[in-house]
Motif scaffolding. Sequence first.
Motif, PDB file in Angstrom:
ATOM      1  N   SER A 277     -10.124 -27.972  39.706  1.00  0.00           N
ATOM      2  CA  SER A 277     -10.942 -26.555  39.190  1.00  0.00           C
ATOM      3  C   SER A 277      -9.965 -25.409  39.768  1.00  0.00           C
ATOM      4  CB  SER A 277     -11.978 -26.333  40.074  1.00  0.00           C
ATOM      5  OG  SER A 277     -12.814 -25.109  40.193  1.00  0.00           O
ATOM      6  N   GLU A 278      -9.522 -24.489  38.874  1.00  0.00           N
ATOM      7  CA  GLU A 278      -8.820 -23.212  38.966  1.00  0.00           C
ATOM      8  C   GLU A 278      -8.997 -22.264  37.717  1.00  0.00           C
ATOM      9  OE1 GLU A 278      -7.729 -21.447  40.900  1.00  0.00           O
ATOM     10  OE2 GLU A 278      -5.829 -22.217  41.773  1.00  0.00           O
ATOM     11  N   ARG A 279      -8.909 -21.043  38.286  1.00  0.00           N
ATOM     12  CA  ARG A 279      -9.108 -20.130  37.445  1.00  0.00           C
ATOM     13  C   ARG A 279      -7.952 -18.877  37.668  1.00  0.00           C
ATOM     14  NH1 ARG A 279     -13.421 -19.382  40.853  1.00  0.00           N
ATOM     15  NH2 ARG A 279     -14.113 -17.205  41.377  1.00  0.00           N
ATOM     16  N   LEU A 280      -7.744 -17.910  36.721  1.00  0.00           N
ATOM     17  CA  LEU A 280      -6.972 -16.735  37.343  1.00  0.00           C
ATOM     18  C   LEU A 280      -7.656 -15.902  38.089  1.00  0.00           C
ATOM     19  CD1 LEU A 280      -5.426 -15.669  33.614  1.00  0.00           C
ATOM     20  CD2 LEU A 280      -4.492 -17.305  35.168  1.00  0.00           C
TER      21      LEU A 280
ATOM     22  N   PRO B 218      -6.214 -30.345  23.326  1.00  0.00           N
ATOM     23  CA  PRO B 218      -4.895 -30.780  23.373  1.00  0.00           C
ATOM     24  C   PRO B 218      -3.898 -30.243  22.423  1.00  0.00           C
ATOM     25  CG  PRO B 218      -6.416 -32.660  22.923  1.00  0.00           C
ATOM     26  CD  PRO B 218      -7.221 -31.330  22.873  1.00  0.00           C
ATOM     27  N   ASP B 219      -4.192 -29.347  21.447  1.00  0.00           N
ATOM     28  CA  ASP B 219      -3.228 -28.581  20.634  1.00  0.00           C
ATOM     29  C   ASP B 219      -3.107 -27.215  21.134  1.00  0.00           C
ATOM     30  OD1 ASP B 219      -3.425 -31.015  18.756  1.00  0.00           O
ATOM     31  OD2 ASP B 219      -5.290 -30.098  17.785  1.00  0.00           O
ATOM     32  N   ILE B 220      -3.807 -26.608  21.895  1.00  0.00           N
ATOM     33  CA  ILE B 220      -3.475 -25.319  22.380  1.00  0.00           C
ATOM     34  C   ILE B 220      -3.321 -25.345  24.060  1.00  0.00           C
ATOM     35  CG2 ILE B 220      -4.748 -22.883  22.604  1.00  0.00           C
ATOM     36  CD1 ILE B 220      -4.156 -23.911  19.812  1.00  0.00           C
ATOM     37  N   ASP B 221      -4.274 -26.255  24.599  1.00  0.00           N
ATOM     38  CA  ASP B 221      -4.126 -25.914  26.197  1.00  0.00           C
ATOM     39  C   ASP B 221      -3.104 -26.418  27.275  1.00  0.00           C
ATOM     40  OD1 ASP B 221      -6.530 -24.564  25.396  1.00  0.00           O
ATOM     41  OD2 ASP B 221      -7.744 -26.209  25.951  1.00  0.00           O
ATOM     42  N   PHE B 222      -2.398 -27.177  26.435  1.00  0.00           N
ATOM     43  CA  PHE B 222      -1.316 -27.765  27.602  1.00  0.00           C
ATOM     44  C   PHE B 222      -0.573 -27.051  28.567  1.00  0.00           C
ATOM     45  CE2 PHE B 222       2.962 -29.754  28.236  1.00  0.00           C
ATOM     46  CZ  PHE B 222       2.413 -30.796  29.099  1.00  0.00           C
ATOM     47  N   LEU B 223       0.032 -26.010  28.015  1.00  0.00           N
ATOM     48  CA  LEU B 223       0.997 -25.254  28.610  1.00  0.00           C
ATOM     49  C   LEU B 223       0.090 -24.293  29.881  1.00  0.00           C
ATOM     50  CD1 LEU B 223       3.465 -23.632  26.034  1.00  0.00           C
ATOM     51  CD2 LEU B 223       3.819 -25.322  28.001  1.00  0.00           C
ATOM     52  N   ALA B 224      -0.945 -23.609  29.523  1.00  0.00           N
ATOM     53  CA  ALA B 224      -1.904 -23.028  30.164  1.00  0.00           C
ATOM     54  C   ALA B 224      -2.240 -23.832  31.269  1.00  0.00           C
ATOM     55  CB  ALA B 224      -3.033 -22.574  29.467  1.00  0.00           C
TER      56      ALA B 224
ATOM     57  N   LYS C 150      -0.945 -26.660  32.557  1.00  0.00           N
ATOM     58  CA  LYS C 150       0.338 -26.790  33.549  1.00  0.00           C
ATOM     59  C   LYS C 150       0.243 -25.502  34.435  1.00  0.00           C
ATOM     60  CE  LYS C 150       4.342 -28.240  32.335  1.00  0.00           C
ATOM     61  NZ  LYS C 150       5.760 -28.412  31.615  1.00  0.00           N
ATOM     62  N   ARG C 151       0.113 -24.237  33.871  1.00  0.00           N
ATOM     63  CA  ARG C 151       0.357 -23.047  34.759  1.00  0.00           C
ATOM     64  C   ARG C 151      -0.647 -22.963  35.803  1.00  0.00           C
ATOM     65  NH1 ARG C 151       1.894 -20.694  29.692  1.00  0.00           N
ATOM     66  NH2 ARG C 151      -0.272 -20.000  29.480  1.00  0.00           N
ATOM     67  N   LEU C 152      -2.203 -23.572  35.463  1.00  0.00           N
ATOM     68  CA  LEU C 152      -3.063 -23.477  36.254  1.00  0.00           C
ATOM     69  C   LEU C 152      -2.990 -24.450  37.429  1.00  0.00           C
ATOM     70  CD1 LEU C 152      -6.059 -22.365  33.842  1.00  0.00           C
ATOM     71  CD2 LEU C 152      -5.370 -21.051  35.925  1.00  0.00           C
ATOM     72  N   ILE C 153      -2.524 -25.717  36.997  1.00  0.00           N
ATOM     73  CA  ILE C 153      -2.308 -26.765  37.997  1.00  0.00           C
ATOM     74  C   ILE C 153      -1.232 -26.331  38.910  1.00  0.00           C
ATOM     75  CG2 ILE C 153      -1.539 -29.187  38.346  1.00  0.00           C
ATOM     76  CD1 ILE C 153      -2.681 -29.646  35.566  1.00  0.00           C
TER      77      ILE C 153
ATOM     78  N   SER D 113      -6.926 -19.487  21.781  1.00  0.00           N
ATOM     79  CA  SER D 113      -6.391 -18.602  22.697  1.00  0.00           C
ATOM     80  C   SER D 113      -6.330 -19.715  24.083  1.00  0.00           C
ATOM     81  CB  SER D 113      -7.440 -17.460  23.037  1.00  0.00           C
ATOM     82  OG  SER D 113      -8.587 -17.865  23.449  1.00  0.00           O
ATOM     83  N   ASP D 114      -5.500 -18.988  24.871  1.00  0.00           N
ATOM     84  CA  ASP D 114      -5.460 -19.866  26.227  1.00  0.00           C
ATOM     85  C   ASP D 114      -6.389 -19.851  27.053  1.00  0.00           C
ATOM     86  OD1 ASP D 114      -2.851 -20.736  25.578  1.00  0.00           O
ATOM     87  OD2 ASP D 114      -1.681 -18.911  26.710  1.00  0.00           O
ATOM     88  N   PRO D 115      -6.671 -20.910  27.865  1.00  0.00           N
ATOM     89  CA  PRO D 115      -7.929 -20.729  28.721  1.00  0.00           C
ATOM     90  C   PRO D 115      -7.542 -19.921  30.219  1.00  0.00           C
ATOM     91  CG  PRO D 115      -6.604 -23.044  28.849  1.00  0.00           C
ATOM     92  CD  PRO D 115      -6.112 -22.265  27.680  1.00  0.00           C
ATOM     93  N   PHE D 116      -8.639 -19.498  30.665  1.00  0.00           N
ATOM     94  CA  PHE D 116      -8.299 -18.617  31.842  1.00  0.00           C
ATOM     95  C   PHE D 116      -8.721 -19.269  33.105  1.00  0.00           C
ATOM     96  CE2 PHE D 116      -8.450 -14.527  29.099  1.00  0.00           C
ATOM     97  CZ  PHE D 116      -7.191 -14.752  28.676  1.00  0.00           C
ATOM     98  N   ALA D 117      -9.637 -20.447  32.720  1.00  0.00           N
ATOM     99  CA  ALA D 117     -10.067 -21.480  33.846  1.00  0.00           C
ATOM    100  C   ALA D 117     -10.350 -22.738  33.198  1.00  0.00           C
ATOM    101  CB  ALA D 117     -11.481 -20.666  34.284  1.00  0.00           C
TER     102      ALA D 117
END
Length: 280
Positions: free
Chosen positions: A141-144, A35-41, A43-46, A83-87
């Motif tokens: 399920s989503e990834r770059l 929750p401290d790191i992944d929120f914005l990433a 949102k982008r993947l969704i 770091s930001d998640p890629f998947a």
Amino acid sequence: MAKRKQPEGKAASDSESDSERSLVDVDFEFFDPNPDIDFLALKRLITQLFQADAQLLPVHDLADLILSQPLVGSTVKCDGRESDPFAFLTALNLHVHKERPSIKALTAYLLEKSSADPTLHSKLQTLLGPNSQTHVGFVFSERLINMPVQIMPHMYRMLADEIQWALDDNEPYDFKYLILVSRIYRLTAEEAAELHASAPRTKRQKQSEPPQGAGVYPFHPEDDIIRKFAAHTVDYTFTHAQPREADSFGLDTGGRVMLIPASRLRDIGAALAEAFPQPS
């Protein structure tokens, strides 16, 4: 927390020619949603998953809900936990969270997009209706696009393990069905021929073969495997898709809804591991 490290993946350098591409070693690590790191990433993947239709959904609330259950689901990163998640891959209980604004909007979206298949639409009306007591899991399920498909068998295996551990702790993950939304694209015969002609030729086998003709194709190659386990599947057009002309640039994209018996989740992981083995 870190779950485990993926064996080194191989990525081709874009600066090399098609015949002489160099390969770069990349370590992928699996983590619980943070929750401290992944929120914005997230949102982008969704948003990437639903494309222009993401405006129909409270994406911020979906990201919050995913991050509220860090022990079910995984993210994949390359530079450590911070770091930001890629998947990412996770499952949300549509029955337990049915009063959340995001789940109400998601349920309405699923019912609308399934209307092209009367059998699936009727099934979802029963499963997701206000009087239903059936627990249905929505699999995010989503990834770059440049993330290798070989991460997916591990993610599905871990998701099956985590759901079982949650059940052992009497948590509400006793799903009867799973719903998966994924992305597709449609090609004319001319577009397919152009893509096939421009596909890179390397000594290493690619993740998936280029399209061979006109038709509907998944963005992610694992979706062809997962579809085999679905009880019902329907492809749909995005509500806010841009009108396409004969000379339109870019792909004609859409979505796919798959309804899968939850009992087949481990079978999906095994099938993906067979279809997409680790590179030697």
